[in-house]
Design an enzyme around this catalytic site. Structure first.
Site, mmCIF file in Angstrom:
data_model
loop_
_atom_site.group_PDB
_atom_site.id
_atom_site.type_symbol
_atom_site.label_atom_id
_atom_site.label_comp_id
_atom_site.label_asym_id
_atom_site.label_seq_id
_atom_site.Cartn_x
_atom_site.Cartn_y
_atom_site.Cartn_z
ATOM 1 N N GLY A 39 0.983 -0.993 -0.171
ATOM 2 C CA GLY A 39 -0.422 -0.374 -0.384
ATOM 3 C C GLY A 39 0.285 1.497 -0.011
ATOM 4 O O GLY A 39 -0.118 2.600 0.159
ATOM 5 N N HIS A 446 -32.007 19.236 -4.726
ATOM 6 C CA HIS A 446 -32.302 20.602 -3.636
ATOM 7 C C HIS A 446 -32.927 19.936 -2.615
ATOM 8 O O HIS A 446 -33.184 19.410 -2.263
ATOM 9 C CB HIS A 446 -33.464 21.749 -3.920
ATOM 10 C CG HIS A 446 -33.342 23.005 -2.969
ATOM 11 N ND1 HIS A 446 -32.674 23.470 -2.826
ATOM 12 C CD2 HIS A 446 -34.335 22.626 -2.752
ATOM 13 C CE1 HIS A 446 -32.818 24.146 -2.249
ATOM 14 N NE2 HIS A 446 -34.250 23.880 -1.300
HETATM 15 C C1 LIG Z 1 0.810 12.093 5.300
HETATM 16 C C2 LIG Z 1 0.371 12.199 4.254
HETATM 17 C C3 LIG Z 1 -0.546 12.628 3.471
HETATM 18 C C4 LIG Z 1 -1.203 12.365 2.216
HETATM 19 N N1 LIG Z 1 -2.220 12.814 1.751
HETATM 20 C C5 LIG Z 1 -2.860 12.659 0.781
HETATM 21 C C6 LIG Z 1 -4.054 12.484 0.151
HETATM 22 O O1 LIG Z 1 -4.810 12.867 1.006
HETATM 23 N N2 LIG Z 1 -4.088 12.517 -1.547
HETATM 24 C C7 LIG Z 1 -3.145 11.994 -1.776
HETATM 25 O O2 LIG Z 1 -3.637 11.999 -3.652
HETATM 26 N N3 LIG Z 1 -2.178 11.538 -1.687
HETATM 27 C C8 LIG Z 1 -1.818 12.169 -0.451
HETATM 28 N N4 LIG Z 1 -0.385 12.186 0.222
HETATM 29 C C9 LIG Z 1 0.642 11.343 -1.370
HETATM 30 C C10 LIG Z 1 0.522 10.344 -1.140
HETATM 31 O O3 LIG Z 1 0.346 9.478 -0.468
HETATM 32 C C11 LIG Z 1 1.438 10.037 -2.282
HETATM 33 O O4 LIG Z 1 1.783 10.799 -3.375
HETATM 34 C C12 LIG Z 1 1.505 8.515 -2.613
HETATM 35 O O5 LIG Z 1 1.596 7.811 -1.896
HETATM 36 C C13 LIG Z 1 2.357 8.224 -4.058
HETATM 37 O O6 LIG Z 1 2.075 6.705 -4.056
HETATM 38 P P1 LIG Z 1 3.713 5.822 -5.300
HETATM 39 O O7 LIG Z 1 2.696 4.932 -5.402
HETATM 40 O O8 LIG Z 1 3.995 6.954 -6.398
HETATM 41 O O9 LIG Z 1 4.663 5.670 -4.041
HETATM 42 P P2 LIG Z 1 4.584 5.356 -2.587
HETATM 43 O O10 LIG Z 1 2.495 5.289 -2.051
HETATM 44 O O11 LIG Z 1 5.665 6.592 -2.305
HETATM 45 O O12 LIG Z 1 4.718 4.040 -2.305
HETATM 46 C C14 LIG Z 1 6.274 3.632 -3.039
HETATM 47 C C15 LIG Z 1 6.037 2.239 -2.042
HETATM 48 O O13 LIG Z 1 7.798 1.719 -2.530
HETATM 49 C C16 LIG Z 1 8.536 0.578 -1.743
HETATM 50 N N5 LIG Z 1 9.486 0.614 -2.512
HETATM 51 C C17 LIG Z 1 10.383 1.919 -2.532
HETATM 52 N N6 LIG Z 1 11.531 1.235 -3.547
HETATM 53 C C18 LIG Z 1 11.590 0.144 -3.006
HETATM 54 C C19 LIG Z 1 12.418 -1.217 -3.835
HETATM 55 N N7 LIG Z 1 13.569 -1.058 -3.818
HETATM 56 N N8 LIG Z 1 11.988 -2.818 -3.459
HETATM 57 C C20 LIG Z 1 10.710 -2.175 -2.847
HETATM 58 N N9 LIG Z 1 9.431 -1.788 -2.455
HETATM 59 C C21 LIG Z 1 10.599 -0.029 -2.553
HETATM 60 C C22 LIG Z 1 8.331 1.132 -0.857
HETATM 61 O O14 LIG Z 1 8.100 0.989 0.678
HETATM 62 C C23 LIG Z 1 6.801 1.819 -0.812
HETATM 63 O O15 LIG Z 1 5.798 0.847 -0.472
HETATM 64 C C24 LIG Z 1 -0.412 12.134 1.518
HETATM 65 C C25 LIG Z 1 1.773 11.632 1.686
HETATM 66 C C26 LIG Z 1 1.704 11.769 2.973
HETATM 67 C C27 LIG Z 1 3.381 11.801 3.539
#
Ligand SMILES: Cc1cc2nc3c(=O)[nH]c(=O)nc-3n(C[C@H](O)[C@H](O)[C@H](O)COP(=O)(O)OP(=O)(O)OC[C@H]3O[C@@H](n4cnc5c(N)ncnc54)[C@H](O)[C@@H]3O)c2cc1C
Length: 467
Positions: A39, A446
C-alpha cells in the site's frame, strides 16, 4: 528462475493499481515490496492514516463546540489518544488487507524484499534476511514513490522533531506544535493537533499558504484557519532547532534576511515537501536517467532511458498525489498491453482535507492571468446556499473560471465543507470539454451544497439566482 510479463517495484497506489490493471489485461505480474505491508506511503503513513485522524479530531471538535448549539447536550468530550490511534490503525489494517486480497484475486505474485534493477528484463529481490533471488520479466515498472524532504541541520527523531510519519503517531497531544511549511500536509496535520488541543504555529518561507493553489482561495483559507486558532509566520524560515532544553527552541529568520528570533514548541513538524525515492534501485548502474530533481525521467509513454523499464507515480514528475499515481499506473499497464493509455494532466484534482476543505482542479486565476488567457469568473458563497445555511456551515465559496470566448471551463476552486467531493462535478465536466453553461443548465438536487457549484456556473454568465 521465475519469469513474468511485468514486475512492478513498489506497491503504493501507483504500483499496486498498475499491477492489477496489467493482470486484468492478461499479463503475468509480480510486485516487489520492501515494507512489511503493501500500500506504500498512501495507505501506511500518508493519505489514509491522516484522514482517519482528521475525521476523529473533527468529530471531537464538533462534539465540544457545535453539538450544544444544535440542542445536543453531552458532557465535555475527552481525548483517549491511544484509542484514537487504534482507530487509525484499524483503518490502515483494513486497507492494507484489501490490497493483499486484490493481489491474490488478480493472481499477482508478491515478492517481499528490496528490488534492484540489474538491466533490461532482470530484477533482483533481496529479502530482509539477506537472501536474494533474481526474476526475469519482459517489462519493469518503477513505482518506488517518495520520501520526506529534510531540512539541513535539523535532525528528525520522529519524537520531538517529526516528519508527517511521526506526526501521525505522537503519544500525547503537544501543548505547542511548530509546523515548518504551509503546504497540504502541514495544514492537515496541524489541524489534527490543533483540534486536539495544541497551539499551532506555521512557519512558511513564501508570503502565502498553499503555494500553487488559487491565491484568492488561499487567502480566505488562511483567514479561516486563523479564526480557528492557527498562527502563521509567512515569509520566514526555520534555520535551526535547539533540542537541549525540555522545550524545543526553533530559530526563525525572515526569508528576505534580518534579525533571527526564537519560537518555543513541544514538537516541531517538518513538512516542507517530499522527494523522489530511488535508493538501492541500481538505476545508475542500469543506465536509467534521472532529471535535475532526482526524479526518474520518462517520455509520454512512461518509458525511461532503458528499454523495457518504465516509471510512474511520485518518483516521476508531476503532482505527488495518490490518484495521479493510480491513473499513471493504469495508463502505463494499458500502453504495455498495446492500448492507448493516457493521463490528462490538466484535470487532476487537488484537495486539502481540513475543515473547511479546499479543492481545486484545472487552472488557477493566477495561472490564467500569467498566460494572458481571457477568462470570466463565476463565484458563489456558501452563505447564500440554503443547505449550508440550515447546517450553519457557511464558510467558503465556489469559483469557476471559464474561457471568455468559448465559455469552456478552465478551472474550478472551492473552499467549503465537502469541497473534496464537490470538485469532481467540475472535473467530469472538464474531461468532456464542457462549458459553464452546460453546468449551469444541469439540474441539481435541492437542497445540496452542489447547488453552489451550479450557481457559480450561472454566475459566470452573471445570472446566479440566489445572490
Ligand atoms: C501525510 C501524507 C498525507 C497524504 N495525503 C494524501 C492525500 O490525501 N491524497 C493524495 O492524493 N495524496 C496524499 N499523499 C501523497 C501520496 O501518499 C503519494 O502521492 C502516493 O502514495 C504516491 O504513490 P506511489 O505509488 O508513487 O508511491 P508510494 O505510495 O510512496 O509507494 C512506494 C512503495 O515503494 C516501495 N519501495 C521503494 N523502493 C523499493 C525497492 N527498491 N524495492 C521494493 N519496494 C520499494 C516503498 O516501500 C513503498 O511501499 C499524502 C502523503 C503524506 C506523506
Amino acid at each position: 528462475m521465475a519469469t513474468y510479463d511485468l514486475v512492478v517495484i513498489g506497491t503504493g497506489p501507483g504500483g499496486y493499481v498498475c499491477a492489477i490493471r496489467a493482470a486484468q489485461l492478461g499479463m503475468k505480474v509480480a510486485v516487489v515490496e520492501k515494507n512489511a505491508t503493501l500500500g506504500g506511503t498512501c495507505l501506511n503513513v500518508g493519505c489514509m492514516p491522516s484522514k482517519a485522524l482528521l475525521h476523529a479530531s473533527e468529530l471531537f471538535e464538533e462534539a465540544g463546540h457545535s453539538f450544544a448549539k444544535m440542542g445536543i447536550k453531552v458532557p465535555a468530550p475527552e481525548i483517549d489518544l491511544p484509542a484514537m490511534m487504534n482507530f487509525k490503525q484499524q483503518g490502515i489494517d483494513g486497507n492494507v488487507k484489501g490490497v493483499e486480497y486484490l493481489m491474490k484475486k488478480n493472481k499477482i505474485d508478491v515478492l517481499v524484499g528490496k528490488g534492484k534493477i540489474l538491466g533490461t528484463g532482470k530484477v533482483q529481490v533481496t529479502g530482509n534476511d539477506g537472501s536474494a533471488q533474481t526474476v526475469e520479466t519482459k517489462n519493469i515498472v518503477i513505482a518506488t514513490g517518495s520520501d520526506i524532504a529534510r531540512l539541513k541541520g535539523i535532525e528528525i527523531d520522529e519524537k520531538r522533531i517529526v516528519s508527517s510519519t511521526g506526526a501521525l503517531a505522537l503519544d500525547k497531544v503537544p501543548s505547542s506544535l511548530l509546523v515548518v511549511g504551509a503546504g497540504v500536509i502541514g495544514l492537515e496535520l496541524g489541524s489534527v493537533w490543533r483540534r486536539l488541543g495544541a497551539k499551532v504555529t506555521v512557519v512558511e518561507f513564501l508570503d502565502r499558504i498553499l503555494p500553487g493553489m488559487d491565491s484568492e482561495i488561499a487567502k480566505q483559507f488562511q483567514r479561516i484557519l486563523e479564526k480557528q486558532g492557527f498562527a502563521f509566520r509567512l515569509g520566514a524560515k526555520v534555520t535551526g532547532v535547539d533540542t537541549s532544553g525540555a522545550t524545543l527552541a526553533a530559530t526563525i529568520e525572515p526569508a528576505a534576511g534580518g534579525a533571527a528570533e526564537k519560537i518555543e514548541a513541544d514538537v516541531v513538524l517538518v513538512a516542507i515537501g517530499r522527494v523522489p525515492y530511488t535508493d538501492g534501485l541500481g538505476l545508475q548502474e542500469a543506465g536509467v536517467v534521472l532529471d535535475n530533481r532526482g526524479r526518474v525521467q520518462i517520455d509520454h509513454h512512461f518509458a525511461t532511458s532503458v528499454p523495457g523499464v518504465y516509471a510512474i507515480g511520485d518518483v516521476v514528475a508531476g503532482p505527488m498525489l495518490a490518484h495521479k499515481a493510480e491513473d499513471e499506473g493504469v495508463a502505463c499497464a494499458e500502453i504495455l498491453a498495446g492500448q492507448a493509455g493516457h493521463v490528462n494532466y490538466d484535470v487532476i484534482p487537488g484537495v486539502v482535507y481540513t475543515t473547511p476543505e479546499v479543492a481545486s482542479v484545472g487552472k488557477t486565476e493566477d495561472e490564467l492571468k500569467q498566460a494572458g488567457v481571457a477568462y470570466t469568473v463565476g463565484k458563489f458563497p456558501f452563505t447564500a446556499n440554503g443547505r449550508s445555511k440550515v447546517n450553519q456551515t457557511t464558510d467558503g465559496f465556489v469559483k469557476i473560471l471559464a474561457d471568455a470566448k468559448t465559455d469552456r471551463v478552465l478551472g474550478a476552486h472551492i473552499i467549503g465543507r465537502e469541497a473534496g467531493e464537490l470538485i469532481h462535478e467540475a472535473a467530469v465536466l472538464m474531461e468532456f470539454g464542457g462549458s459553464a453553461e452546460d453546468l449551469a443548465r444541469t439540474c441539481h438536487a435541492h437542497p445540496t451544497r452542489s447547488e453552489a457549484v451550479k450557481e457559480a456556473a450561472l454566475a459566470v454568465g452573471k445570472r446566479a439566482i440566489h445572490m
